[in-house]
Enzyme design. Sequence first.
Site, PDB file in Angstrom:
ATOM      1  N   GLY A  28       0.502  12.828   1.441  1.00  0.00           N
ATOM      2  CA  GLY A  28       0.049  13.076   0.075  1.00  0.00           C
ATOM      3  C   GLY A  28      -0.064  11.793  -0.718  1.00  0.00           C
TER       4      GLY A  28
ATOM      5  N   GLY B  35      -7.922   5.281   1.158  1.00  0.00           N
ATOM      6  CA  GLY B  35      -7.590   5.086   2.580  1.00  0.00           C
ATOM      7  C   GLY B  35      -7.533   6.431   3.296  1.00  0.00           C
ATOM      8  CG  HIS B  36      -4.407   9.171   2.354  1.00  0.00           C
ATOM      9  ND1 HIS B  36      -3.834   8.744   1.189  1.00  0.00           N
ATOM     10  CD2 HIS B  36      -3.431   9.093   3.299  1.00  0.00           C
ATOM     11  CE1 HIS B  36      -2.559   8.427   1.398  1.00  0.00           C
ATOM     12  NE2 HIS B  36      -2.288   8.618   2.680  1.00  0.00           N
TER      13      HIS B  36
ATOM     14  CD  GLN C  78       7.054  10.245   8.575  1.00  0.00           C
ATOM     15  OE1 GLN C  78       6.550  11.210   9.165  1.00  0.00           O
ATOM     16  NE2 GLN C  78       6.312   9.250   8.128  1.00  0.00           N
TER      17      GLN C  78
ATOM     18  CD  GLN D  17      -5.308  -1.193  13.615  1.00  0.00           C
ATOM     19  OE1 GLN D  17      -5.452  -0.220  14.370  1.00  0.00           O
ATOM     20  NE2 GLN D  17      -4.677  -2.288  13.984  1.00  0.00           N
ATOM     21  CE  LYS D  18      -0.876  -0.209   4.119  1.00  0.00           C
ATOM     22  NZ  LYS D  18       0.409   0.411   4.259  1.00  0.00           N
TER      23      LYS D  18
ATOM     24  CD  GLN E 140       1.872   6.915  11.608  1.00  0.00           C
ATOM     25  OE1 GLN E 140       2.936   7.201  11.085  1.00  0.00           O
ATOM     26  NE2 GLN E 140       0.715   7.056  10.988  1.00  0.00           N
TER      27      GLN E 140
HETATM   28  P1  AMP Z   1       0.603   8.205   4.855  1.00  0.00           P
HETATM   29  O1  AMP Z   1       0.223   9.261   3.878  1.00  0.00           O
HETATM   30  O2  AMP Z   1       0.932   6.897   4.227  1.00  0.00           O
HETATM   31  O3  AMP Z   1       1.628   8.683   5.865  1.00  0.00           O
HETATM   32  O4  AMP Z   1      -0.701   7.897   5.704  1.00  0.00           O
HETATM   33  C1  AMP Z   1      -1.420   8.928   6.327  1.00  0.00           C
HETATM   34  C2  AMP Z   1      -2.521   8.332   7.159  1.00  0.00           C
HETATM   35  O5  AMP Z   1      -3.368   7.555   6.323  1.00  0.00           O
HETATM   36  C3  AMP Z   1      -2.005   7.387   8.245  1.00  0.00           C
HETATM   37  O6  AMP Z   1      -2.801   7.556   9.416  1.00  0.00           O
HETATM   38  C4  AMP Z   1      -2.216   6.030   7.630  1.00  0.00           C
HETATM   39  O7  AMP Z   1      -2.363   4.991   8.574  1.00  0.00           O
HETATM   40  C5  AMP Z   1      -3.498   6.255   6.873  1.00  0.00           C
HETATM   41  N1  AMP Z   1      -3.636   5.263   5.795  1.00  0.00           N
HETATM   42  C6  AMP Z   1      -2.740   4.973   4.819  1.00  0.00           C
HETATM   43  N2  AMP Z   1      -3.190   3.959   4.061  1.00  0.00           N
HETATM   44  C7  AMP Z   1      -4.397   3.587   4.572  1.00  0.00           C
HETATM   45  C8  AMP Z   1      -5.370   2.584   4.244  1.00  0.00           C
HETATM   46  N3  AMP Z   1      -5.196   1.746   3.213  1.00  0.00           N
HETATM   47  N4  AMP Z   1      -6.479   2.496   5.002  1.00  0.00           N
HETATM   48  C9  AMP Z   1      -6.679   3.335   6.048  1.00  0.00           C
HETATM   49  N5  AMP Z   1      -5.800   4.308   6.411  1.00  0.00           N
HETATM   50  C10 AMP Z   1      -4.685   4.429   5.686  1.00  0.00           C
END
Ligand code: AMP
Length: 281
Positions: A31, A36-37, A61, A149-150, A154
């Site tokens: 969330g 990025g999401h 986690q 890839q951020k 993972q």
């Molecule tokens: P999170 O909500 O932070 O757990 O991220 C969920 C997904 O979004 C994961 O696959 C992250 O790698 C991806 N993600 C988070 N930030 C970015 C970003 N700036 N660019 C691309 N993917 C992202």
Amino acid sequence: MSTPTVVTTREELRSALDQLSGRLGLVMTMGALHEGHLSLIREAKKHADHVMVTVFVNPTQFAPGEDFETYPRNLDADVKAVERVGADLIFAPSPEEVYPNGDAQVTIDPGPTAKVLEGKTRPTHFAGVCLVVHKMFNITGADVAVFGQKDAQQLAIVRQMVRDLDMPIEIIGAPIVRAEDGLALSSRNTYLSEAERQQALSLSQALKAGKEAASQGATAAQVKEQASTVLENQNVRIDYVELVDPVSFESIESGEGVLAIAAYVGDTRLIDNAIVEVQGA
Ligand code: AMP
């Protein structure tokens, strides 16, 4: 753009999925959605007939003392964000819905890749990630899942889990989305004050400096040194600056690697990375 159906229970999810046919794409998030999401959702749409997004701050986690309680949560804003790109379904379960039997007794050992870098500072993190990812794959039956890839480590571990356990799902990696000034978008950026946000720019600047050094023939040690100096000059506390193999995440001295950074800006721990080609000594 289509308004997504929002479900919170497995039962609702099952009947919503029953309405969909064809290839199902999955984007897993915690969330506090940002561009990025949304880029992952756009990517998923290229590979699937329908896309579902999970919004779940996964307790397993997080270690005690980390930011599980304070992690930003705003489902209404997340639904509006997803509406902008269009997805069919949002699954936003409670922890009890995902872990109805309490702590899982059967768990996943994510192996050696999970012991370095992020895994050194967060030793239980990737086991929790693998557990929830595997559960969501099973609960949704998705055909393809997109990860950013951020979180390069993972992504590598999820790929390895899928390979090693023959999970019937395709994993797609998507590039890091950044703000105009270079800061990698992250839900945790909301923790930063204006001054800290300026300091946080040093992560992407450090990667740029490392990349530039590599292109001018620097060794791995010099590349890491260059990157570290940029962080130190901004008084950012380094957790690690490493050059690693993109699959095993073991340190490398030459070749194509991931230059990975974790650093504390104030109390906020941020990560960033870039692909770098190092000639070697
Ligand atoms: P999170 O909500 O932070 O757990 O991220 C969920 C997904 O979004 C994961 O696959 C992250 O790698 C991806 N993600 C988070 N930030 C970015 C970003 N700036 N660019 C691309 N993917 C992202």
